[in-house]
Design a protein around this motif. Structure first.
Motif, PDB file in Angstrom:
ATOM      1  N   VAL A 133       0.850  -1.199   0.000  1.00 43.82           N
ATOM      2  CA  VAL A 133       0.000   0.000   0.000  1.00 43.82           C
ATOM      3  C   VAL A 133       0.883   1.245   0.000  1.00 43.82           C
ATOM      4  CG1 VAL A 133      -1.810   1.267   1.216  1.00 43.82           C
ATOM      5  CG2 VAL A 133      -1.808  -1.240   1.240  1.00 43.82           C
ATOM      6  N   PHE A 134       1.899   1.238   0.849  1.00 41.61           N
ATOM      7  CA  PHE A 134       2.835   2.364   0.916  1.00 41.61           C
ATOM      8  C   PHE A 134       3.542   2.571  -0.425  1.00 41.61           C
ATOM      9  CE2 PHE A 134       7.300   3.610   1.480  1.00 41.61           C
ATOM     10  CZ  PHE A 134       7.160   4.852   2.074  1.00 41.61           C
ATOM     11  N   ILE A 135       4.044   1.503  -1.013  1.00 44.45           N
ATOM     12  CA  ILE A 135       4.772   1.618  -2.284  1.00 44.45           C
ATOM     13  C   ILE A 135       3.866   2.181  -3.372  1.00 44.45           C
ATOM     14  CG2 ILE A 135       5.901   0.299  -4.122  1.00 44.45           C
ATOM     15  CD1 ILE A 135       6.916  -1.618  -1.947  1.00 44.45           C
ATOM     16  N   GLY A 136       2.640   1.665  -3.439  1.00 37.55           N
ATOM     17  CA  GLY A 136       1.732   2.119  -4.481  1.00 37.55           C
ATOM     18  C   GLY A 136       1.255   3.545  -4.290  1.00 37.55           C
ATOM     19  N   VAL A 137       0.713   3.833  -3.114  1.00 36.04           N
ATOM     20  CA  VAL A 137       0.100   5.148  -2.904  1.00 36.04           C
ATOM     21  C   VAL A 137       1.165   6.242  -2.765  1.00 36.04           C
ATOM     22  CG1 VAL A 137      -1.500   6.486  -1.493  1.00 36.04           C
ATOM     23  CG2 VAL A 137      -1.900   4.055  -1.835  1.00 36.04           C
ATOM     24  N   PHE A 138       2.201   5.982  -1.958  1.00 37.60           N
ATOM     25  CA  PHE A 138       3.223   7.027  -1.777  1.00 37.60           C
ATOM     26  C   PHE A 138       4.118   7.146  -3.009  1.00 37.60           C
ATOM     27  CE2 PHE A 138       7.230   8.615   0.428  1.00 37.60           C
ATOM     28  CZ  PHE A 138       6.752   9.915   0.556  1.00 37.60           C
ATOM     29  N   GLY A 139       4.484   6.006  -3.592  1.00 39.64           N
ATOM     30  CA  GLY A 139       5.275   6.066  -4.825  1.00 39.64           C
ATOM     31  C   GLY A 139       4.526   6.786  -5.926  1.00 39.64           C
ATOM     32  N   TRP A 166      -4.196   1.780  -3.653  1.00 39.35           N
ATOM     33  CA  TRP A 166      -5.513   1.925  -3.033  1.00 39.35           C
ATOM     34  C   TRP A 166      -6.293   0.615  -3.161  1.00 39.35           C
ATOM     35  CZ3 TRP A 166      -6.785   7.319  -1.832  1.00 39.35           C
ATOM     36  CH2 TRP A 166      -7.983   7.477  -1.131  1.00 39.35           C
ATOM     37  N   THR A 167      -6.210  -0.013  -4.343  1.00 41.25           N
ATOM     38  CA  THR A 167      -6.894  -1.284  -4.580  1.00 41.25           C
ATOM     39  C   THR A 167      -6.413  -2.355  -3.608  1.00 41.25           C
ATOM     40  OG1 THR A 167      -7.134  -0.764  -6.937  1.00 41.25           O
ATOM     41  CG2 THR A 167      -7.376  -3.067  -6.298  1.00 41.25           C
ATOM     42  N   TYR A 168      -5.102  -2.413  -3.397  1.00 37.73           N
ATOM     43  CA  TYR A 168      -4.551  -3.413  -2.479  1.00 37.73           C
ATOM     44  C   TYR A 168      -5.010  -3.138  -1.046  1.00 37.73           C
ATOM     45  CZ  TYR A 168      -1.284  -6.817  -0.584  1.00 37.73           C
ATOM     46  OH  TYR A 168      -0.741  -7.899   0.050  1.00 37.73           O
ATOM     47  N   ALA A 169      -5.081  -1.870  -0.671  1.00 34.39           N
ATOM     48  CA  ALA A 169      -5.561  -1.517   0.667  1.00 34.39           C
ATOM     49  C   ALA A 169      -7.007  -1.980   0.863  1.00 34.39           C
ATOM     50  CB  ALA A 169      -5.451  -0.013   0.891  1.00 34.39           C
ATOM     51  N   LEU A 170      -7.845  -1.789  -0.160  1.00 38.16           N
ATOM     52  CA  LEU A 170      -9.232  -2.243  -0.071  1.00 38.16           C
ATOM     53  C   LEU A 170      -9.293  -3.765   0.053  1.00 38.16           C
ATOM     54  CD1 LEU A 170     -11.043   0.021  -2.710  1.00 38.16           C
ATOM     55  CD2 LEU A 170     -11.098   0.220  -0.220  1.00 38.16           C
ATOM     56  N   PHE A 171      -8.414  -4.451  -0.661  1.00 34.10           N
ATOM     57  CA  PHE A 171      -8.375  -5.909  -0.592  1.00 34.10           C
ATOM     58  C   PHE A 171      -8.021  -6.367   0.821  1.00 34.10           C
ATOM     59  CE2 PHE A 171      -5.671  -9.740  -0.796  1.00 34.10           C
ATOM     60  CZ  PHE A 171      -6.595 -10.656  -1.294  1.00 34.10           C
ATOM     61  N   VAL A 172      -7.012  -5.728   1.424  1.00 33.63           N
ATOM     62  CA  VAL A 172      -6.562  -6.113   2.770  1.00 33.63           C
ATOM     63  C   VAL A 172      -7.624  -5.788   3.809  1.00 33.63           C
ATOM     64  CG1 VAL A 172      -4.882  -5.622   4.578  1.00 33.63           C
ATOM     65  CG2 VAL A 172      -4.114  -5.918   2.218  1.00 33.63           C
ATOM     66  N   LEU A 173      -8.100  -4.548   3.819  1.00 33.41           N
ATOM     67  CA  LEU A 173      -9.083  -4.131   4.822  1.00 33.41           C
ATOM     68  C   LEU A 173     -10.418  -4.822   4.600  1.00 33.41           C
ATOM     69  CD1 LEU A 173      -8.220  -0.319   4.944  1.00 33.41           C
ATOM     70  CD2 LEU A 173      -7.635  -2.044   6.642  1.00 33.41           C
ATOM     71  N   GLY A 174     -10.772  -5.016   3.335  1.00 28.24           N
ATOM     72  CA  GLY A 174     -12.023  -5.715   3.036  1.00 28.24           C
ATOM     73  C   GLY A 174     -12.004  -7.151   3.527  1.00 28.24           C
ATOM     74  N   GLY A 175     -10.840  -7.800   3.445  1.00 23.44           N
ATOM     75  CA  GLY A 175     -10.728  -9.164   3.944  1.00 23.44           C
ATOM     76  C   GLY A 175     -10.977  -9.243   5.441  1.00 23.44           C
ATOM     77  N   ILE A 176     -10.462  -8.264   6.172  1.00 27.19           N
ATOM     78  CA  ILE A 176     -10.701  -8.224   7.625  1.00 27.19           C
ATOM     79  C   ILE A 176     -12.181  -8.027   7.906  1.00 27.19           C
ATOM     80  CG2 ILE A 176     -10.172  -6.989   9.758  1.00 27.19           C
ATOM     81  CD1 ILE A 176      -7.514  -6.160   8.477  1.00 27.19           C
ATOM     82  N   LEU A 177     -12.800  -7.141   7.151  1.00 27.14           N
ATOM     83  CA  LEU A 177     -14.216  -6.828   7.355  1.00 27.14           C
ATOM     84  C   LEU A 177     -15.093  -8.039   7.042  1.00 27.14           C
ATOM     85  CD1 LEU A 177     -15.906  -4.333   8.166  1.00 27.14           C
ATOM     86  CD2 LEU A 177     -16.165  -3.831   5.738  1.00 27.14           C
ATOM     87  N   VAL A 178     -14.779  -8.739   5.961  1.00 33.26           N
ATOM     88  CA  VAL A 178     -15.554  -9.928   5.587  1.00 33.26           C
ATOM     89  C   VAL A 178     -15.411 -11.014   6.649  1.00 33.26           C
ATOM     90  CG1 VAL A 178     -15.695 -11.822   3.924  1.00 33.26           C
ATOM     91  CG2 VAL A 178     -15.505  -9.468   3.111  1.00 33.26           C
ATOM     92  N   HIS A 179     -14.194 -11.181   7.142  1.00 33.76           N
ATOM     93  CA  HIS A 179     -13.957 -12.200   8.177  1.00 33.76           C
ATOM     94  C   HIS A 179     -14.760 -11.892   9.436  1.00 33.76           C
ATOM     95  CE1 HIS A 179     -11.621 -14.519  11.210  1.00 33.76           C
ATOM     96  NE2 HIS A 179     -11.498 -15.375  10.208  1.00 33.76           N
ATOM     97  N   ASN A 180     -15.020 -10.623   9.665  1.00 34.54           N
ATOM     98  CA  ASN A 180     -15.814 -10.191  10.822  1.00 34.54           C
ATOM     99  C   ASN A 180     -17.316 -10.239  10.538  1.00 34.54           C
ATOM    100  OD1 ASN A 180     -17.080  -7.285  12.011  1.00 34.54           O
ATOM    101  ND2 ASN A 180     -16.062  -8.582  13.533  1.00 34.54           N
ATOM    102  N   GLY A 181     -17.681 -10.478   9.286  1.00 33.75           N
ATOM    103  CA  GLY A 181     -19.094 -10.459   8.923  1.00 33.75           C
ATOM    104  C   GLY A 181     -19.665  -9.059   8.836  1.00 33.75           C
ATOM    105  N   ALA A 182     -18.777  -8.057   8.679  1.00 36.13           N
ATOM    106  CA  ALA A 182     -19.185  -6.647   8.581  1.00 36.13           C
ATOM    107  C   ALA A 182     -20.047  -6.228   9.766  1.00 36.13           C
ATOM    108  CB  ALA A 182     -19.909  -6.386   7.259  1.00 36.13           C
ATOM    109  N   LYS A 183     -19.738  -6.773  10.951  1.00 30.10           N
ATOM    110  CA  LYS A 183     -20.527  -6.455  12.134  1.00 30.10           C
ATOM    111  C   LYS A 183     -20.099  -5.140  12.786  1.00 30.10           C
ATOM    112  CE  LYS A 183     -21.159 -11.374  13.175  1.00 30.10           C
ATOM    113  NZ  LYS A 183     -20.821 -12.467  14.131  1.00 30.10           N
ATOM    114  N   ASP A 184     -18.859  -4.746  12.579  1.00 30.58           N
ATOM    115  CA  ASP A 184     -18.360  -3.518  13.194  1.00 30.58           C
ATOM    116  C   ASP A 184     -18.782  -2.316  12.346  1.00 30.58           C
ATOM    117  OD1 ASP A 184     -16.440  -1.293  13.794  1.00 30.58           O
ATOM    118  OD2 ASP A 184     -15.640  -2.751  15.199  1.00 30.58           O
ATOM    119  N   ARG A 185     -19.683  -1.512  12.881  1.00 32.53           N
ATOM    120  CA  ARG A 185     -20.234  -0.386  12.102  1.00 32.53           C
ATOM    121  C   ARG A 185     -19.191   0.678  11.789  1.00 32.53           C
ATOM    122  NH1 ARG A 185     -26.341   1.250  14.062  1.00 32.53           N
ATOM    123  NH2 ARG A 185     -27.341  -0.765  13.598  1.00 32.53           N
ATOM    124  N   THR A 186     -18.291   0.899  12.731  1.00 36.78           N
ATOM    125  CA  THR A 186     -17.240   1.892  12.496  1.00 36.78           C
ATOM    126  C   THR A 186     -16.368   1.463  11.330  1.00 36.78           C
ATOM    127  OG1 THR A 186     -17.204   2.390  14.858  1.00 36.78           O
ATOM    128  CG2 THR A 186     -15.355   3.172  13.550  1.00 36.78           C
TER     129      THR A 186
END
Length: 442
Positions: A133-139, A166-186
């Motif tokens: 994410v750092f390499i892509g967005v900051f680079g 940005w796409t890779y960040a969505l993939f990483v964060l989205g994976g965490i959210l899916v594993h949680n079942g999108a229960k965390d509203r924040t």
């Protein structure tokens, strides 16, 4: 050799021997010092990559100066007639895009890549999750800014790199959210804003490649009301009452109702929709309720109880800019609705972006930086200096909208931003580039 070792113009033999020994020691020490410095420099990438917030905050602190230095040079060249390379896209649009999708999101990514797993009880992310994410967005950000110096191919390549990161960040964060079942509203709210941010950046990239200029305007509005404001408010909604309760104790009543985020999203999307439909005279239908919404939250967060310690006070002072900004938005819309000749210009957006986004950035990042570097949770002299000066910068920028010499005051505001932030940025970079003072990892 020191002149004192000479006797009658000739060096003493013992002194020469001593001098040679000292010289050898100095050379040995110098070699050791050079080796240590080289070793320390070699370790810097490892140190930076030891935690997502360290890596991404480093990028953000760099961008705070980089973005505004470029913009100050653009404004200054127009006012004082200096020669500065022309931007391949309208400079004002580039300023809006790279502050909204470049400068501020570095801090967001650093924070979210750290807290998403914590919020949802999952293991911390490893380097393979956040370094790309750092390499892509900051680079891409750096490449794009080189492209703004009349080098369009670099600008295009940089935008593509930013989208990839940005796409890779969505993939990483989205994976965490899916594993949680999108229960965390924040987390769900923040992730939704990042998706809108991706779409906005993609729209501007399409414009840069030759698509309709309308896409650039869509990107600018989406950056403010689809990306930045939702993430800022969502994080404040969760963290500000928590920080306040932690500092004040039992006498502080937390206000974090479940209805806040749904109501906020309805109102902010209504504002964004009216903006994109180019109906500014009707924005008050969303902005007046938003002003009341933010004012209610600010009052219920009980700022009068939170003026000590300073690290907590600045969070509440920064949050006060939200109802002020949307009060200005509502006022401007009503003036248009009643066909008034009074126009506030870009006062509302800069009360929001510099006042709220900028102030909350200093407040929140200082707190995170202090805590995650093993330092006391207190507001030091340099963060205080930057925070106070930034309030002056906001007032200068607002005044520029009504000043006779508007272009001159715009340039002053841009350079004032640099003066305000430079000490804070230098201090922050030093912290990010050195180990934690408590010896802990991260």
């Amino acid at each position: 050799m020191n002149a004192q070792v000479y006797l009658n113009g000739y060096p003493n033999a013992r002194t020469i021997e001593a001098e040679n020994v000292n010289l050898g020691f100095i050379m040995e020490f110098g070699n050791l010092e050079t080796s240590s410095m080289r070793a320390a420099l070699a370790e810097l990438p490892v140190l930076l990559a030891s935690a997502p917030h360290r890596l991404m905050f480093f990028a953000g602190a760099t961008a705070i100066i980089g973005s505004m230095l470029w913009w100050a040079c653009v404004l200054g060249s127009g006012v004082y007639g200096a020669v500065f390379p022309a931007s391949p896209v309208p400079a004002g649009w580039a300023h809006s895009i790279f502050t909204q999708y470049g400068m501020l999101p570095f801090f967001m990514f650093g924070f979210l890549l750290t807290v998403f797993p914590r919020w949802m009880g999952q293991p911390a992310l490893g380097k393979r999750h956040y370094v790309p994410v750092f390499i892509g967005v900051f680079g891409g950000y750096l490449l794009s800014h080189a492209g703004l110096l009349d080098r369009k191919p670099l600008l295009l390549a940089g935008l593509v790199m930013m989208l990839a990161g940005w796409t890779y960040a969505l993939f990483v964060l989205g994976g965490i959210l899916v594993h949680n079942g999108a229960k965390d509203r924040t987390a769900l709210s923040c992730f939704s804003a990042l998706v809108l941010g991706f779409l906005g950046l993609a729209a501007f990239t399409a414009f840069a490649f030759g698509a309709s200029p309308e896409l650039a305007l869509v990107a600018i509005k989406t950056g403010t009301f689809g990306l930045l404001l939702p993430i800022y408010f969502t994080v404040c909604h969760r963290m500000l009452p928590f920080f306040s309760a932690s500092a004040i104790g039992p006498r502080y009543q937390m206000f974090k109702p479940a209805w806040s985020l749904p109501v906020f999203w309805v109102l902010v999307l209504a504002h964004l929709g009216l903006e994109l439909a180019r109906l500014p005279q009707w924005l008050w239908l969303a902005d007046a309720p938003l002003m009341a919404f933010f004012l209610t939250h600010w009052i219920r967060w009980q700022p009068w109880k939170c003026m000590r310690p300073g690290l907590l006070a600045v969070l509440h002072v920064a949050a006060s800019w939200l109802p002020i900004a949307f009060g200005l938005y509502a006022l401007q819309s009503l003036l248009l609705f009643f066909d008034s000749n009074i126009f506030l210009g870009r006062m509302p957006v800069h009360a929001l972006t510099i006042g709220f986004f900028g102030s909350m950035l200093v407040a929140m990042v200082t707190r995170v930086t202090q805590g995650h570097s093993g330092r006391p949770l207190e507001m030091g002299r340099i963060p205080w200096l930057t925070f106070v000066l930034l309030q002056i910068v906001v007032l200068i920028r607002l005044f520029a909208e009504v000043a006779q010499d508007a272009s001159g005051w715009l340039a002053i505001a841009a350079f004032a931003w640099l003066v305000a932030f430079l000490p804070w940025v230098l201090r922050s970079l030093w912290i990010f580039l050195t180990p934690r003072i408590d010896g802990n990892p991260g």
